[in-house]
Design an enzyme around this catalytic site. Structure first.
Site, PDB file in Angstrom:
ATOM      1  N   CYS A 140       0.990  -1.284  -0.159  1.00  0.00           N
ATOM      2  CA  CYS A 140      -0.070  -0.101  -0.202  1.00  0.00           C
ATOM      3  C   CYS A 140       0.893   1.318  -0.161  1.00  0.00           C
ATOM      4  CB  CYS A 140      -1.164   0.095   1.289  1.00  0.00           C
ATOM      5  SG  CYS A 140      -2.028  -1.251   1.289  1.00  0.00           S
TER       6      CYS A 140
ATOM      7  N   ASP B 171      16.978  -8.226 -15.000  1.00  0.00           N
ATOM      8  CA  ASP B 171      15.846  -8.146 -14.318  1.00  0.00           C
ATOM      9  C   ASP B 171      16.170  -7.879 -12.717  1.00  0.00           C
ATOM     10  OD1 ASP B 171      13.020  -8.051 -13.937  1.00  0.00           O
ATOM     11  OD2 ASP B 171      12.512 -10.034 -14.601  1.00  0.00           O
TER      12      ASP B 171
END
Length: 485
Positions: free
Chosen positions: A19, A362
Site C-alpha cells: 500500500c 531483471d
C-alpha cells in the site's frame, strides 16, 4: 469474481507492494494535494484508493475500487473540504479486494472520531482479531488494519495519543500508519520495515508520504524520515515527536530498493536510483559474460541494466518495449489467455536482438515462469544467446510484513539451485546478486535492513510459523521521549 488477468500474467512473478499512504495538515487544498500524491504512489497499490478529510470537526470520505484516476475527479474532490486529509492506495495483503476493505477507515469512539491509513501487515492479526471479537468487537472488513481502530476504541486511556500508544503495544509486524482526528494528524512507524517520510510545503503545510516522489509531485520539501519507533503529532500548536521505543533497531525492507519504490525516490535515506545502478554494476563485475548488448526487463530492471552496461562497457538498448495499456483489462483468467500474457505486455525489438549475445537484467525471479517466457520471447526474436542477470539474491522465503509473496513452496529458488533454474528458464547463463555482496554495498547500514526473503530469518515472529526458522525480537515496552520543534 473478476481478476486482473493481464496485470498478473507479467507481474505475477514479482512480490506485490502492499500500500501507499499520504497525510496532509494545514493546506486549504489538502484533498486535492492528497489525490496528486496518491497518483505518485500508484505503483504501491492499484486495487483501490481513498481519501478522508476533516472540515469543521466533520469527517468527509471518498473511497473506490480501481486506480486513483478511476476514483477521484473534480466532483468527488469537492466533497472533501478541509485543510487536513489522509489518503491510501491499496494492494491487498490481508483481506479481500473489495470496496469495504478500501482505506482510509473511519470510526467513532467515546471521545471522538478517527481515520486511519496503513502501509504494512500485522503478523499477529488473527489472534488480535479473535481476542477482540471474544470481547464483543464487531468487524466490518477483512482487513488487518481494522484491528487498530478497535484497539484504540477499547483502550482505557482518554487522550488520543495514549490510545495510539496502547494500541501499538499490541501490534506486531510492519506498520507505517497515518491517523486523522478532528484536530490532529499523527504518523506512526514500527521497526521501519516500510518507509514513511515527512516534508513541508512553502505555506507551512506538513506532509507525510510513503515515498519522497509523492512530496516532489506536490512541491513539498523533504525534511526527514519518520524514525523507527516514532510517533509524529501535528496540530495547531506545531509538531511533536514522541519516541515509543528507545533505540529501536530498524529493520528496513531491502525490496524497497530492489523493486517497490520509484527510482526517483529517496528511501531509508538512500537514493533508489543509485542503489539499483550499483546492483547492476556489481553484477557486471562479479558475473561477467561476453555479450553484444544489454537490455532490461521493463520497467523495474532498467536502472540496474544501465549500471551493468556502463560497467561492462557494452551498449544498453531497449530490446523489450512494455505496453502500459492492457493492465486494467478485467476478464476471467484462462490458461489460453495467460499463455499470451507476456506477448501482450512485452514486445521484442528484433533489430536490437537478432543475431546478438544478449544480457537481460531483471530485478528478481520469484516463480520462474515469467522469466522462462521472456527468454523464449527473446530467442524467438533471433537472439543468439540469452544471459539472465538478476539484481537481487535468490528469494527463498515468503514475506509476512506487508508484501504479497507466494508460499515458500512456490518460490523457485527454494526448490532449485542456480543451474537448475537456468535450465528451467532456458537461458544460456544465469547469475544472481550475492547476499553478502548486497550487504557490503549497504556498508554500515547493512544491519538495519530486513533480508528475511533471502534468508528465512524473520526479525518479528509471524503467527503459525515454525519458531526454529526465525528470529524473534523481544522488549516491546514503550517509553516516552518528547521533542518539540
Amino acid at each position: 469474481k473478476t481478476t486482473n488477468t493481464f496485470a498478473s500474467v507479467n507481474d505475477d512473478e514479482k512480490p506485490r507492494e502492499e500500500c501507499g499512504v499520504v497525510g496532509i495538515y494545514g493546506d486549504p487544498e489538502a484533498s486535492r494535494l492528497c489525490s496528486l500524491a496518491l497518483h505518485a504512489l500508484q505503483h504501491r497499490g492499484q486495487e483501490g484508493a481513498g481519501i478522508v478529510a476533516v472540515h469543521d470537526n466533520l469527517f468527509h470520505q471518498v473511497n473506490g475500487v480501481g486506480l486513483v484516476s478511476d476514483v477521484f475527479n473534480e466532483a468527488k474532490l469537492s466533497e472533501l473540504p478541509g485543510s487536513c486529509a489522509i489518503g491510501h492506495v491499496r494492494y491487498s495483503t490481508a483481506g479481500h479486494s473489495k470496496l469495504v476493505n478500501v482505506q482510509p477507515f473511519v470510526a467513532g469512539y467515546r471521545f471522538g472520531s478517527v481515520a486511519v491509513a496503513h502501509n504494512g501487515n500485522f503478523v499477529n492479526y488473527r489472534s488480535l482479531r479473535a481476542k477482540l471479537e471474544d470481547n464483543g468487537s464487531i468487524f466490518n472488513t477483512t482487513s488487518d488494519t481494522e484491528v487498530v481502530l478497535h484497539l484504540i476504541a477499547t483502550s482505557k486511556h482518554r487522550p488520543f495519543l495514549l490510545r495510539v500508544v496502547d494500541a501499538c503495544e499490541n501490534l506486531k509486524g510492519a506498520y507505517s500508519l497515518v491517523f486523522l482526528t478532528e484536530d490532529k494528524l499523527v504518523a506512526v512507524r514500527d521497526f521501519g520495515f516500510r518507509p514513511l517520510v515527512m516534508g513541508r510545503r512553502k505555506n507551512g503545510a506538513v506532509v507525510f508520504a510513503s515515498e519522497t516522489c509523492a512530496l516532489d509531485l506536490i512541491d513539498a520539501t523533504y525534511e526527514r524520515e519518520v524514525n523507527p519507533g516514532e510517533v509524529v503529532v501535528v496540530d495547531h500548536t506545531g509538531i511533536q515527536s514522541l519516541c515509543l521505543v528507545t533505540h529501536q533497531e530498524p529493520k528496513q525492507c531491502i525490496f524497497e530498493h530492489i523493486y517497490f519504490a520509484l527510482p526517483n525516490s529517496v528511501v531509508f535515506g538512500r537514493s533508489v536510483y543509485e542503489s539499483r545502478r550499483k546492483f547492476g554494476e556489481i553484477l557486471a563485475t562479479e558475473s561477467p559474460v561476453e555479450c553484444d548488448v544489454v537490455i532490461a526487463v521493463p520497467d523495474s530492471g532498467v536502472v540496474a541494466a544501465l549500471g551493468y552496461a556502463a560497467k561492462a562497457g557494452v551498449p544498453f538498448q531497449q530490446g523489450l518495449i512494455r505496453s502500459h495499456h492492457v493492465g486494467r483489462t478485467f476478464i476471467e483468467p484462462s490458461q489460453k489467455i495467460r499463455d499470451f500474457g507476456v506477448k501482450l505486455k512485452l514486445f521484442p525489438v528484433r533489430g536490437v536482438l537478432e543475431g546478438k549475445r544478449v544480457v537481460v537484467v531483471d530485478d528478481s525471479i520469484v516463480r520462474g515462469t515469467t522469466s522462462s517466457k521472456i527468454v523464449r520471447l527473446i530467442k524467438e526474436a533471433g537472439a543468439k544467446e540469452v544471459h539472465m542477470r538478476i539484481a537481487c539474491p535468490p528469494i527463498v522465503a515468503s514475506c509476512y510484513y506487508g508484501v504479497d509473496t507466494p508460499s515458500k513452496e512456490e518460490l523457485i529458488s527454494n526448490r532449485m539451485d542456480v543451474e537448475e533454474i537456468r535450465k528451467f528458464i532456458g537461458s544460456d547463463s544465469l547469475a544472481f546478486l550475492p547476499l553478502d555482496t548486497l550487504k557490503s554495498l549497504l556498508e554500515d547500514d547493512a544491519p538495519n535492513y530486513c533480508y528475511a526473503c533471502f534468508s528465512g530469518k524473520y526479525p518479528v515472529q509471524p503467527e503459525n510459523l515454525n519458531p526454529t526458522a526465525s528470529m524473534s525480537l523481544t522488549g516491546t515496552m514503550f517509553q516516552w521521549q518528547f521533542e518539540t520543534y
